[in-house]
Motif scaffolding. Structure first.
Motif, PDB file in Angstrom:
ATOM      1  N   GLU A 164      -6.759   2.784  -2.875  1.00 21.17           N
ATOM      2  CA  GLU A 164      -6.227   1.849  -3.867  1.00 21.17           C
ATOM      3  C   GLU A 164      -6.502   2.316  -5.294  1.00 21.17           C
ATOM      4  O   GLU A 164      -5.677   2.151  -6.181  1.00 21.17           O
ATOM      5  CB  GLU A 164      -6.820   0.457  -3.646  1.00 21.17           C
ATOM      6  CG  GLU A 164      -6.314  -0.225  -2.389  1.00 21.17           C
ATOM      7  CD  GLU A 164      -6.844  -1.638  -2.266  1.00 21.17           C
ATOM      8  OE1 GLU A 164      -7.505  -2.107  -3.228  1.00 21.17           O
ATOM      9  OE2 GLU A 164      -6.606  -2.281  -1.237  1.00 21.17           O
ATOM     10  N   ALA A 190       0.855  -1.189   0.000  1.00 26.10           N
ATOM     11  CA  ALA A 190       0.000   0.000   0.000  1.00 26.10           C
ATOM     12  C   ALA A 190       0.889   1.237   0.000  1.00 26.10           C
ATOM     13  O   ALA A 190       2.066   1.184   0.376  1.00 26.10           O
ATOM     14  CB  ALA A 190      -0.912   0.012   1.227  1.00 26.10           C
ATOM     15  N   TYR A 236       4.235   5.543  -8.450  1.00 26.58           N
ATOM     16  CA  TYR A 236       2.952   5.333  -7.777  1.00 26.58           C
ATOM     17  C   TYR A 236       2.500   6.618  -7.074  1.00 26.58           C
ATOM     18  O   TYR A 236       1.321   6.975  -7.098  1.00 26.58           O
ATOM     19  CB  TYR A 236       3.065   4.204  -6.745  1.00 26.58           C
ATOM     20  CG  TYR A 236       3.252   2.825  -7.309  1.00 26.58           C
ATOM     21  CD1 TYR A 236       2.359   2.285  -8.233  1.00 26.58           C
ATOM     22  CD2 TYR A 236       4.319   2.022  -6.901  1.00 26.58           C
ATOM     23  CE1 TYR A 236       2.527   0.996  -8.732  1.00 26.58           C
ATOM     24  CE2 TYR A 236       4.491   0.738  -7.381  1.00 26.58           C
ATOM     25  CZ  TYR A 236       3.597   0.227  -8.305  1.00 26.58           C
ATOM     26  OH  TYR A 236       3.763  -1.046  -8.796  1.00 26.58           O
ATOM     27  N   PRO A 264      -2.213  -0.906  -9.058  1.00 24.40           N
ATOM     28  CA  PRO A 264      -1.916  -1.848  -7.973  1.00 24.40           C
ATOM     29  C   PRO A 264      -0.406  -1.995  -7.781  1.00 24.40           C
ATOM     30  O   PRO A 264       0.340  -2.132  -8.748  1.00 24.40           O
ATOM     31  CB  PRO A 264      -2.540  -3.161  -8.462  1.00 24.40           C
ATOM     32  CG  PRO A 264      -3.594  -2.745  -9.421  1.00 24.40           C
ATOM     33  CD  PRO A 264      -3.072  -1.512 -10.101  1.00 24.40           C
TER      34      PRO A 264
END
Length: 290
Positions: free
Chosen positions: A219, A116, A159, A224
């Protein structure tokens, strides 16, 4: 993704190889002496993987050495000839990068772990901030900077950029970054109080007592976070045993304790030398962004 010159890093792995060779058992002249396995792994895996590697060595007697850095840099090192037997990346893109260049064993890649993305602050920071669309991250920074891994090449930074862009705040903070060469460098900036906020993986925050998690990014705000593993074309037979062990039950328990998410049901652990599980190849492919 931008390419990084691997020249300065080649010295590091060359010295590692010499060190491993120097400690290998002696063989007769002309006989190959086993030197153990060399794994190139994303920096965020370092704490957990060290424990998993020790468990593998205790189970099999095969030694494992690991080199940790940003996945992008490690992939470039392998492309340049670094003698890695396995590559454990923090995203699929750099596995794809090597696969497309014929540097990975066919059928050896598998998705092993998930993670995460979190916003962190120094442990003594009183800051409270909800991570929602349009949240005022710029104001929360005050006069400071946001620590991230380099968003132009390092998976953790990519990310982070994807999440901030999706949430509509990237443009307001993109000029206020302190860019780490990998996610652990970004973590260190916050842990030392050099940056008031940072974006790292949940597992990194869990490993550092000098920081606390301010919030978890939704999310859906970023792709992912996936850690795939693959063997290189030079990998010996023992590397397949390591790959099976890394996705087996013992490793699964260790990785979970460090905060990772196991992505698939594990194959049976190794109970005898040479035991291996079937290798599957994930269907999703892509190439690093230029």
């Amino acid at each position: 993704m931008t390419s990084q010159s691997p020249c300065h890093a080649l010295v590091g792995w060359a010295l590692m190889v010499l060190g491993v060779a120097g400690t290998a058992g002696a063989g007769t002249p002309g006989e190959h002496a086993p030197t153990g396995l060399l794994v190139f792994a994303a920096a965020s895996l370092s704490d957990a993987l060290e424990e998993v590697d020790r468990a593998f060595t205790a189970r099999t007697g095969v030694r494992v050495n690991a080199s940790y850095a940003a996945s992008s840099l490690l992939a470039k090192q392998i492309e340049a000839g670094a003698p890695a037997d396995a590559f454990f990346s923090a995203d699929r893109a750099w596995i794809d990068y090597l696969d497309e260049r014929g540097l990975l064993k066919r059928g050896s890649r598998r998705d092993v772990l998930g993670n995460a993305l979190v916003l962190i602050a120094p442990a003594d920071s009183p800051l409270r901030l909800d991570i929602t669309p349009g949240f005022d991250l710029a104001a929360a920074l005050g006069g400071g900077r946001l620590a991230t891994a380099d968003p132009d090449s390092v998976p953790a930074g990519e990310y982070a950029r994807a999440a901030l862009t999706k949430l509509g705040v990237w443009q307001r903070v993109s000029g206020r970054l302190v860019r780490g060469e990998n996610v652990r460098a970004a973590l260190a900036y916050v842990a030392r109080g050099e940056a008031p906020l940072g974006i790292v993986y949940q597992t990194d925050a869990q490993a550092e007592k000098r920081v606390r998690v301010v919030g978890v990014f939704p999310e859906g705000s970023h792709p992912p976070i996936t850690y795939p593993l693959a063997l290189t074309v030079r990998a010996p037979a023992e590397a397949a045993r390591l790959a099976d062990f890394l996705s087996g039950e013992t490793a699964r328990q260790i990785f979970t304790r460090y905060g990772f998410t196991a992505l698939a049901a594990p194959p049976p652990d190794l109970h005898r030398p040479g035991a291996t599980a079937a290798l599957t190849e994930p269907p999703q492919r892509g190439a690093p962004a230029p």
